[in-house]
Design an enzyme around this catalytic site. Sequence first.
Site, PDB file in Angstrom:
ATOM      1  N   ASN A  39      -1.075   4.008   5.806  1.00 44.59           N
ATOM      2  CA  ASN A  39      -1.108   3.337   7.110  1.00 44.59           C
ATOM      3  C   ASN A  39      -0.128   4.018   8.056  1.00 44.59           C
ATOM      4  OD1 ASN A  39       0.970   2.226   5.468  1.00 44.59           O
ATOM      5  ND2 ASN A  39       1.083   0.393   6.728  1.00 44.59           N
ATOM      6  N   GLU A  41       1.513   3.145  11.717  1.00 40.77           N
ATOM      7  CA  GLU A  41       1.648   2.085  12.723  1.00 40.77           C
ATOM      8  C   GLU A  41       2.018   2.650  14.089  1.00 40.77           C
ATOM      9  OE1 GLU A  41       4.311  -0.878  11.132  1.00 40.77           O
ATOM     10  OE2 GLU A  41       2.746  -1.585   9.741  1.00 40.77           O
ATOM     11  N   CYS A  50      -5.132   1.782   9.262  1.00 40.91           N
ATOM     12  CA  CYS A  50      -4.940   1.379   7.868  1.00 40.91           C
ATOM     13  C   CYS A  50      -5.085   2.584   6.931  1.00 40.91           C
ATOM     14  CB  CYS A  50      -5.968   0.343   7.469  1.00 40.91           C
ATOM     15  SG  CYS A  50      -5.712  -1.275   8.194  1.00 40.91           S
ATOM     16  N   GLU A  52      -6.715   2.794   4.061  1.00 38.39           N
ATOM     17  CA  GLU A  52      -8.066   3.010   3.536  1.00 38.39           C
ATOM     18  C   GLU A  52      -8.916   3.790   4.533  1.00 38.39           C
ATOM     19  OE1 GLU A  52      -6.318   0.248   3.798  1.00 38.39           O
ATOM     20  OE2 GLU A  52      -7.058  -1.330   2.478  1.00 38.39           O
ATOM     21  N   CYS A  89      -8.409  -5.071   4.525  1.00 39.98           N
ATOM     22  CA  CYS A  89      -8.633  -5.982   5.657  1.00 39.98           C
ATOM     23  C   CYS A  89     -10.113  -5.961   6.041  1.00 39.98           C
ATOM     24  CB  CYS A  89      -7.757  -5.578   6.842  1.00 39.98           C
ATOM     25  SG  CYS A  89      -8.286  -4.060   7.645  1.00 39.98           S
ATOM     26  N   CYS A  92     -11.526  -2.627   7.408  1.00 44.84           N
ATOM     27  CA  CYS A  92     -11.625  -1.624   6.326  1.00 44.84           C
ATOM     28  C   CYS A  92     -12.818  -1.932   5.424  1.00 44.84           C
ATOM     29  CB  CYS A  92     -10.336  -1.574   5.518  1.00 44.84           C
ATOM     30  SG  CYS A  92      -9.005  -0.687   6.366  1.00 44.84           S
TER      31      CYS A  92
HETATM   32  N1  THU Z   1      -2.814  -2.363   6.241  1.00 50.00           N
HETATM   33  C1  THU Z   1      -3.494  -1.357   5.606  1.00 50.00           C
HETATM   34  O1  THU Z   1      -3.082  -0.192   5.673  1.00 50.00           O
HETATM   35  N2  THU Z   1      -4.615  -1.669   4.917  1.00 50.00           N
HETATM   36  C2  THU Z   1      -5.137  -2.938   4.816  1.00 50.00           C
HETATM   37  O2  THU Z   1      -6.222  -3.117   4.303  1.00 50.00           O
HETATM   38  C3  THU Z   1      -4.343  -4.079   5.291  1.00 50.00           C
HETATM   39  C4  THU Z   1      -3.251  -3.749   6.235  1.00 50.00           C
HETATM   40  C5  THU Z   1      -1.601  -2.034   6.995  1.00 50.00           C
HETATM   41  C6  THU Z   1      -1.726  -2.159   8.490  1.00 50.00           C
HETATM   42  C7  THU Z   1      -0.297  -2.398   8.900  1.00 50.00           C
HETATM   43  O3  THU Z   1       0.347  -1.138   9.072  1.00 50.00           O
HETATM   44  C8  THU Z   1       0.330  -3.099   7.715  1.00 50.00           C
HETATM   45  O4  THU Z   1      -0.556  -2.904   6.619  1.00 50.00           O
HETATM   46  C9  THU Z   1       0.550  -4.581   7.912  1.00 50.00           C
HETATM   47  O5  THU Z   1      -0.603  -5.213   8.323  1.00 50.00           O
END
Ligand code: THU
Length: 133
Positions: A39, A41, A50, A52, A89, A92
């Site tokens: 991920n 940000e 994300c 994935e 999520c 994803c």
């Molecule tokens: N996140 C992911 O990388 N994958 C997911 O399926 C759920 C959330 C990340 C996004 C963000 O940087 C952090 O987790 C918190 O939500």
Amino acid sequence: MNYFNQLQTLLDASCAPYSGFNVASIVVLKDGRSFKGVNVESAAYSPTNCAERNAIQTAVTEGAKIGDLQEVHILARNAAKELVQAYPCGPCRQVIAEQALNDTVIYCYASEDKVDKHTIAELLPFGFLGAEL
Ligand code: THU
């Protein structure tokens, strides 16, 4: 190195200065090739990507076609630096479903020995997969 160990190393590449929640993903294609993602940000929040989807986008960039995605492996670590089990999520799940086949398996690790396995059809039943367009 097994996927869990690779994911654990990959967590350190995650860029999550706002949530402190690191996510690492490895996707495996039918031909055996694998691609990594973490991920990333953003201070503006919504541009955050994300793990994935970053892994899938790299796989597609390297030639993966719709239906090639066989496995998605996921490991997460919270701000207290504890490993935590995380499921993909909603967005994803949508992107996985569109690159996958119904029997594509998502591996969500709690630890090296404890991993939950679900098909994408279980995680996204009745999905909108574009056939209607
Ligand atoms: N996140 C992911 O990388 N994958 C997911 O399926 C759920 C959330 C990340 C996004 C963000 O940087 C952090 O987790 C918190 O939500």
